[in-house]
Scaffold this motif. Structure first.
Motif, PDB file in Angstrom:
ATOM      1  N   SER A  14       0.838  -1.197   0.000  1.00 36.26           N
ATOM      2  CA  SER A  14       0.000   0.000   0.000  1.00 36.26           C
ATOM      3  C   SER A  14       0.874   1.248   0.000  1.00 36.26           C
ATOM      4  N   ARG A  15       0.452   2.269  -0.725  1.00 37.65           N
ATOM      5  CA  ARG A  15       1.210   3.508  -0.798  1.00 37.65           C
ATOM      6  C   ARG A  15       1.045   4.345   0.469  1.00 37.65           C
ATOM      7  N   GLN A  51     -11.127  14.014   3.013  1.00 37.63           N
ATOM      8  CA  GLN A  51     -10.028  13.649   2.109  1.00 37.63           C
ATOM      9  C   GLN A  51      -9.192  12.511   2.679  1.00 37.63           C
ATOM     10  N   LYS A  54     -11.051   9.273   2.178  1.00 40.97           N
ATOM     11  CA  LYS A  54     -11.051   8.910   0.757  1.00 40.97           C
ATOM     12  C   LYS A  54      -9.687   8.355   0.343  1.00 40.97           C
ATOM     13  N   ARG A  55      -8.601   9.003   0.802  1.00 36.78           N
ATOM     14  CA  ARG A  55      -7.259   8.506   0.469  1.00 36.78           C
ATOM     15  C   ARG A  55      -7.033   7.115   1.056  1.00 36.78           C
ATOM     16  N   GLU A  57      -9.280   4.788   1.636  1.00 32.58           N
ATOM     17  CA  GLU A  57     -10.010   3.812   0.821  1.00 32.58           C
ATOM     18  C   GLU A  57      -9.312   3.593  -0.519  1.00 32.58           C
ATOM     19  N   ASP A  58      -8.834   4.671  -1.141  1.00 31.55           N
ATOM     20  CA  ASP A  58      -8.158   4.544  -2.438  1.00 31.55           C
ATOM     21  C   ASP A  58      -6.888   3.710  -2.319  1.00 31.55           C
ATOM     22  N   ASP A  59      -6.100   3.964  -1.296  1.00 26.57           N
ATOM     23  CA  ASP A  59      -4.834   3.239  -1.151  1.00 26.57           C
ATOM     24  C   ASP A  59      -5.050   1.767  -0.823  1.00 26.57           C
ATOM     25  N   GLY A  61      -7.745   0.181  -1.738  1.00 23.75           N
ATOM     26  CA  GLY A  61      -8.544  -0.399  -2.803  1.00 23.75           C
ATOM     27  C   GLY A  61      -9.820  -1.020  -2.272  1.00 23.75           C
ATOM     28  N   VAL A  63     -13.746  -0.224  -0.072  1.00 23.20           N
ATOM     29  CA  VAL A  63     -14.740   0.718   0.439  1.00 23.20           C
ATOM     30  C   VAL A  63     -14.933   0.417   1.920  1.00 23.20           C
TER      31      VAL A  63
END
Length: 297
Positions: A14-15, A51, A54-55, A57-59, A61, A63
Motif C-alpha cells: 500500500s502507498r 479527504q 477517501k485517500r 479507501e483509495d490506497d 482499494g 470501500v
C-alpha cells in the motif's frame, strides 16, 4: 469474507502508511457515523477529514464506509479495520504507559480484581509484592480487559474467558459453590446436601449481569430437578447476600473459599455434594509477565 488485518496491511505494498493519527480519524468517523460528527469530536474541519478517509479507501482499494442519506456506516471491510485499529491503538497506549513507568524509581503496581479474588488469590499476590507500593482497583472482568489493553493496570485477577487473544491468561483454579443457609433452616446442621434438596427453595443470589453464565447454570440445575429457579432477592456483594440470608429470606450460594474465610452470624455453610463440576467460580490472572510468573510459583 475479508481476510486482511492491520498487520497484513503493514506488510503490503500500500502507498499509504497507516499511522496512529489516521487510525484515530478513521475510528472517529466510524463511532460518530458521519464525517461531520467526527470532525466535531476531533476539533478539525470536515474537508481534510473527508479527504483522509477517501485517500485511505483509495490506497487500500476497498470501500470502508457505505454512504447513506444520513451519515456513514461501516462495510464488512471497515468493521474488520475498526476492530484491528482499536487493538493497535490500545497496544500503543499500553506501550507508552509501560515505557513511562520504567523511568519511575519505585513504580506503583496497579492491580485490578474481581470481588471473588478477595478470599485467596489477591492475598497471595499481595504477599508476592510485599514491600512494593500498590494500587488496588475492584473492577469487573470487562473493565479489567479494557484497563489491561490500555495499560491502566499492570495485572488483573478476573473470570475467564476474556475477549482479547494477545495476552496470556493463566487459570488460578476453580472454587466450588456451597449453600449458605439460615441458622434455623432444617438442613443447616447437615454435613452435606444434594442440589435436589434445595432446588425448590427461595434463593438470594447475585445480579444476573454480574455472572450470566453462572446464573444460567443454576437455572439449568433447578430445571433438571423439576422446578424453576426462584430468586427472592439479589445483592452484588457477599456480605450483603449473607445478611439477607441471615434474615431468613432465602438460601445463598457462596464459594467454598469464602465460606472458609468468613463467619457470619445467623448463617451456616453446607457442601453441595453433586454440583462441584457445574457450580464453580474460576479465577485467572493476566497482565505483566513478571508479576504473573511470580504469582504462579
Amino acid at each position: 469474507m475479508i481476510w486482511f488485518t492491520y498487520r497484513n496491511m503493514l506488510r503490503s505494498k500500500s502507498r499509504l502508511a497507516l499511522d496512529h493519527k489516521l487510525l484515530r480519524q478513521f475510528l472517529a468517523v466510524a463511532d460518530a457515523g458521519s464525517v461531520r460528527g467526527a470532525a466535531v469530536a476531533l476539533n478539525i474541519s470536515q474537508p481534510p477529514l473527508t479527504q483522509a478517509i477517501k485517500r485511505l479507501e483509495d490506497d487500500l482499494g476497498l470501500v470502508l464506509f457505505d454512504r447513506l442519506p444520513k451519515g456513514m456506516a461501516l462495510t464488512e471491510a471497515g468493521r474488520v479495520l475498526a476492530e484491528e485499529a482499536r487493538e493497535v491503538l490500545a497496544q500503543l497506549s499500553r506501550a507508552e504507559t509501560r515505557v513511562r513507568r520504567v523511568a519511575e524509581n519505585n513504580p506503583v503496581v496497579r492491580i485490578g480484581f474481581v470481588s471473588a479474588a478477595l478470599t485467596g488469590a489477591l492475598q497471595r499476590l499481595l504477599r508476592t509484592l510485599a514491600g512494593q507500593p500498590i494500587n488496588l482497583l475492584e473492577m469487573t472482568t470487562p473493565e479489567q480487559e479494557a484497563a489491561l489493553l490500555e495499560g491502566r493496570i499492570d495485572v488483573g485477577l478476573l473470570h475467564p474467558p476474556i475477549a482479547f487473544l494477545d495476552m496470556p491468561v493463566h487459570s488460578l483454579g476453580r472454587d466450588p459453590f456451597v449453600a449458605a443457609l439460615p441458622i434455623n433452616h432444617p438442613l443447616a446442621q447437615s454435613g452435606r446436601i444434594s442440589f435436589a434438596q434445595i432446588a425448590a427453595e427461595t434463593f438470594v443470589l447475585f445480579p444476573r449481569e454480574q455472572g450470566p453464565s453462572l446464573m444460567g447454570a443454576i437455572e439449568r440445575l433447578a430445571f433438571e430437578h423439576g422446578t424453576t429457579l426462584n430468586v427472592a432477592a439479589s445483592a452484588p456483594r457477599v456480605h450483603s447476600q449473607l445478611a439477607i440470608v441471615a434474615g431468613g429470606v432465602g438460601i445463598g450460594l457462596v464459594t467454598a473459599s469464602t465460606a472458609r474465610a468468613l463467619s457470619f452470624e445467623g448463617v451456616c455453610f453446607v457442601d453441595i455434594m453433586d454440583t462441584r463440576d457445574r457450580l464453580f467460580m474460576e479465577l485467572a490472572i493476566a497482565g505483566d509477565e513478571a508479576l504473573v510468573a511470580a504469582m504462579l510459583i
